[in-house]
Design a protein around this motif. Structure first.
Motif, PDB file in Angstrom:
ATOM      1  N   TYR A 126      95.539  85.974  -0.580  1.00  0.00           N
ATOM      2  CA  TYR A 126      95.715  85.324  -1.945  1.00  0.00           C
ATOM      3  C   TYR A 126      96.840  84.468  -2.369  1.00  0.00           C
ATOM      4  CZ  TYR A 126      91.923  88.247  -2.812  1.00  0.00           C
ATOM      5  OH  TYR A 126      90.381  89.199  -2.848  1.00  0.00           O
ATOM      6  N   ARG A 169      91.474  83.626  -3.665  1.00  0.00           N
ATOM      7  CA  ARG A 169      91.594  83.345  -2.208  1.00  0.00           C
ATOM      8  C   ARG A 169      90.244  82.907  -1.964  1.00  0.00           C
ATOM      9  NH1 ARG A 169      89.871  88.376   1.737  1.00  0.00           N
ATOM     10  NH2 ARG A 169      89.613  87.301   3.621  1.00  0.00           N
ATOM     11  N   LEU A 194      86.447  82.985   0.079  1.00  0.00           N
ATOM     12  CA  LEU A 194      85.559  83.699   0.555  1.00  0.00           C
ATOM     13  C   LEU A 194      84.523  82.917   1.381  1.00  0.00           C
ATOM     14  CD1 LEU A 194      85.169  86.579  -2.050  1.00  0.00           C
ATOM     15  CD2 LEU A 194      86.580  86.367   0.080  1.00  0.00           C
ATOM     16  N   ASP A 195      83.544  83.636   1.957  1.00  0.00           N
ATOM     17  CA  ASP A 195      82.668  82.912   2.648  1.00  0.00           C
ATOM     18  C   ASP A 195      81.491  82.628   1.642  1.00  0.00           C
ATOM     19  OD1 ASP A 195      81.677  85.343   1.804  1.00  0.00           O
ATOM     20  OD2 ASP A 195      80.907  85.725   3.883  1.00  0.00           O
ATOM     21  N   ALA A 207      87.494  84.660  -4.663  1.00  0.00           N
ATOM     22  CA  ALA A 207      87.977  85.927  -5.278  1.00  0.00           C
ATOM     23  C   ALA A 207      89.248  85.611  -6.049  1.00  0.00           C
ATOM     24  CB  ALA A 207      88.272  86.877  -3.982  1.00  0.00           C
ATOM     25  N   ARG A 231      84.430  87.685  -8.395  1.00  0.00           N
ATOM     26  CA  ARG A 231      83.990  86.838  -7.027  1.00  0.00           C
ATOM     27  C   ARG A 231      83.002  85.819  -7.575  1.00  0.00           C
ATOM     28  NH1 ARG A 231      82.317  91.368  -4.156  1.00  0.00           N
ATOM     29  NH2 ARG A 231      80.217  91.215  -5.314  1.00  0.00           N
ATOM     30  N   MET A 273      90.566  94.202  -3.834  1.00  0.00           N
ATOM     31  CA  MET A 273      90.429  93.267  -2.497  1.00  0.00           C
ATOM     32  C   MET A 273      89.284  93.567  -1.996  1.00  0.00           C
ATOM     33  SD  MET A 273      94.130  92.255  -1.514  1.00  0.00           S
ATOM     34  CE  MET A 273      95.494  91.795  -2.599  1.00  0.00           C
ATOM     35  N   SER A 325      85.771  91.470  -1.401  1.00  0.00           N
ATOM     36  CA  SER A 325      85.499  90.622  -0.187  1.00  0.00           C
ATOM     37  C   SER A 325      83.950  91.484   0.250  1.00  0.00           C
ATOM     38  CB  SER A 325      86.345  90.997   0.755  1.00  0.00           C
ATOM     39  OG  SER A 325      86.340  92.356   1.009  1.00  0.00           O
ATOM     40  N   ASP A 334      83.293  94.504   1.384  1.00  0.00           N
ATOM     41  CA  ASP A 334      83.730  95.406   2.159  1.00  0.00           C
ATOM     42  C   ASP A 334      83.737  96.792   1.836  1.00  0.00           C
ATOM     43  OD1 ASP A 334      83.877  93.585   4.271  1.00  0.00           O
ATOM     44  OD2 ASP A 334      86.189  93.413   4.001  1.00  0.00           O
TER      45      ASP A 334
END
Length: 155
Positions: A27, A45, A47-48, A53, A81, A145, A149, A151
């Motif tokens: 980030y 940041r 992301l895919d 994000a 996001r 975070m 993402s 996760d």
């Protein structure tokens, strides 16, 4: 700490307290002095899937003088996001999500570490600000975070 405004002081403490951890996670603080002057500090940041994000710190300072004089201030943290250039823009992307950090932790994950899901971190002096940012930063790294993402899912 002597700076011109509460916003500049907040930015300096913010970067000192969370900057290294956020940077290690990919980030970066957006260079937006106009937004900073209004109390908005945004880390981003990529992301895919073309998503980004965002971690936003919104400062409410109730005076033009520093909190060192005992003036109360507060901040909150919002996570987004999105596939949009700015997090405040609505998106139809299926992975779009926006949530206050406190609501994510207290309501979604059921962790009663904060007083409420609508929590604002308050402070009246620089030491308190550092402690509040450390607490918020810890929650961002631990919950925010991974949630951004994809996760970590509260379900």
């Amino acid at each position: 700490m002597m700076t011109d405004t509460p916003q500049e002081s907040f930015r300096l403490v913010l970067v000192t307290v969370v900057g290294q951890a956020f940077g290690a996670a990919g980030y970066a603080l957006e260079e937006r002095p106009t937004q900073w002057a209004g109390g908005l500090f945004r880390f981003v940041r990529p992301l895919d899937d073309g998503l980004k994000a965002f971690i936003e710190f919104q400062l409410l300072s109730y005076s033009d003088t520093l909190w060192a004089a005992g003036n109360p201030s507060r901040f909150r943290v919002t996570l987004t996001r999105t596939d949009q250039a700015a997090p405040q823009m609505m998106s139809l992307h299926p992975r779009f999500a926006r949530r206050d950090l406190s609501a994510l932790v207290v309501e979604d994950f059921g962790v009663a570490i904060l007083p409420s899901a609508a929590h604002w971190w308050s402070f009246t002096q620089t030491a308190e600000l550092g402690q509040a940012l450390a607490e918020a930063g810890h929650l961002v790294v631990g919950f925010g975070m991974p949630w951004l993402s994809g996760d970590l899912d509260p379900a």
